[in-house]
Design an enzyme around this catalytic site. Structure first.
Site, mmCIF file in Angstrom:
data_model
loop_
_atom_site.group_PDB
_atom_site.id
_atom_site.type_symbol
_atom_site.label_atom_id
_atom_site.label_comp_id
_atom_site.label_asym_id
_atom_site.label_seq_id
_atom_site.Cartn_x
_atom_site.Cartn_y
_atom_site.Cartn_z
ATOM 1 N N THR A 87 44.659 39.254 42.863
ATOM 2 C CA THR A 87 45.593 40.124 43.571
ATOM 3 C C THR A 87 45.340 41.601 43.324
ATOM 4 O O THR A 87 45.963 42.455 43.947
ATOM 5 C CB THR A 87 47.047 39.791 43.177
ATOM 6 O OG1 THR A 87 47.192 39.903 41.754
ATOM 7 C CG2 THR A 87 47.418 38.381 43.624
ATOM 8 N N SER A 88 44.418 41.919 42.398
ATOM 9 C CA SER A 88 44.125 43.320 42.128
ATOM 10 C C SER A 88 42.800 43.427 41.386
ATOM 11 O O SER A 88 42.203 42.426 40.996
ATOM 12 C CB SER A 88 45.241 43.958 41.278
ATOM 13 O OG SER A 88 45.302 43.345 40.004
ATOM 14 N N GLY A 89 42.345 44.655 41.210
ATOM 15 C CA GLY A 89 41.229 44.936 40.326
ATOM 16 C C GLY A 89 39.915 44.305 40.731
ATOM 17 O O GLY A 89 39.564 44.192 41.904
ATOM 18 N N TYR A 96 42.215 38.252 22.093
ATOM 19 C CA TYR A 96 41.594 38.409 23.411
ATOM 20 C C TYR A 96 40.091 38.179 23.341
ATOM 21 O O TYR A 96 39.522 37.439 24.157
ATOM 22 C CB TYR A 96 41.894 39.799 23.964
ATOM 23 C CG TYR A 96 41.173 40.096 25.259
ATOM 24 C CD1 TYR A 96 41.601 39.504 26.447
ATOM 25 C CD2 TYR A 96 40.085 40.963 25.300
ATOM 26 C CE1 TYR A 96 40.949 39.769 27.646
ATOM 27 C CE2 TYR A 96 39.435 41.231 26.489
ATOM 28 C CZ TYR A 96 39.862 40.633 27.657
ATOM 29 O OH TYR A 96 39.208 40.883 28.834
ATOM 30 N N THR A 143 40.460 32.971 41.314
ATOM 31 C CA THR A 143 41.785 32.999 40.708
ATOM 32 C C THR A 143 42.113 34.404 40.218
ATOM 33 O O THR A 143 41.239 35.190 39.870
ATOM 34 C CB THR A 143 41.887 32.010 39.536
ATOM 35 O OG1 THR A 143 40.967 32.392 38.493
ATOM 36 C CG2 THR A 143 41.591 30.588 39.988
ATOM 37 N N GLY A 144 43.405 34.699 40.211
ATOM 38 C CA GLY A 144 43.857 35.999 39.726
ATOM 39 C C GLY A 144 43.335 37.162 40.533
ATOM 40 O O GLY A 144 43.019 38.227 39.991
#
Length: 244
Positions: free
Chosen positions: A15-17, A151, A12-13
């Site tokens: 799209t980058s990094g 966070y 998941t997540g």
């Protein structure tokens, strides 16, 4: 033989990094990856960058309907998940306790904690026996740095998830681990004050910032049979900055 030959991995997540680097590594090691992202344009770009053996599903893990759609796509196209990397997250910096609003608190916990929980829960029926779950934590969870109050707490919750899920899922042989990066050279540094990146690098015992590929290699270790007797841990990949 590739370490993930024939495996189906959901990230998941991605799209980058760090997560995109992990997806590329998994494909090189023989997996078909299903990646998610909130923005269709960035998702399309990530799919193109990976190039093959990849399926993109647009969605926000903070929205249960999107998680259910992800599960439906995986079920209909692959029928199982062998590796699940819960990487989607919201990052906040320099938000002291007095600055936290109900909206900012809910935004962080809604994705990092609630989103991670329901991603795993909704994909659980598809997880193969002996599957690997990797939760992407953060070195911030152990440090108590100023301005990271919400966070850091959200990432600390993932450490608790790994412990309890390790026992909850032991009958199926499903391993659950946390991978906690810190001091990694990512595009996020561009949004921080001038000189911040250099000050962090100076504190790292390894003498430099880590790379996205080094996180991907650690994720591969936790995803593959190389870590077959590893479960319930929090693996720091931080050049020693959180350890000394």
């Amino acid at each position: 033989m590739a370490k993930l030959d024939g495996k189906v991995a959901v990230i998941t997540g991605a799209t980058s990094g760090l997560a995109l680097a992990t997806a590329k590594t998994f494909v090189r090691e023989g997996a078909h990856v299903v990646i998610t992202g909130r923005r269709q344009d960035r998702l399309d770009a990530a799919v193109a960058a990976i190039g093959h053996d990849v399926t993109g599903v647009a969605g926000d893990v903070g929205e249960i309907a999107d998680v259910l759609r992800l599960a439906d796509v995986v079920a209909s196209e692959f029928g199982r998940v062998d590796v699940l990397v819960a990487s989607a997250g919201v990052w906040t910096w320099n938000e002291h306790i007095g600055d936290v609003t109900e909206e900012s608190f809910d935004a962080v916990f809604g994705v990092n904690v609630r989103g991670t929980f329901f991603t795993v829960q909704k994909l659980l029926p598809l997880l193969s026996d002996g599957a690997s779950i990797v939760l992407i934590g953060s070195g911030a969870a152990d440090k108590g740095d100023p301005g990271t109050t919400v966070y850091a707490a959200s990432k600390a919750a993932l450490r608790s998830f790994a412990r309890t899920w390790t026992t909850d899922l032991k009958e199926r042989g499903i391993r659950v681990n946390v991978l906690s990066p810190a001091a990694i050279d990512t595009p996020a540094f561009a949004d921080l004050p001038p000189g911040f990146k250099e000050r962090i690098a100076a504190r790292v015992p390894a003498g430099r910032l880590g790379t996205e590929d080094e996180i991907a290699s650690a994720a591969l270790f936790l995803a593959s049979a190389d870590s077959s007797f590893v479960s319930g841990i929090d693996l720091p990949v931080d050049g020693g900055i959180g350890q000394v």
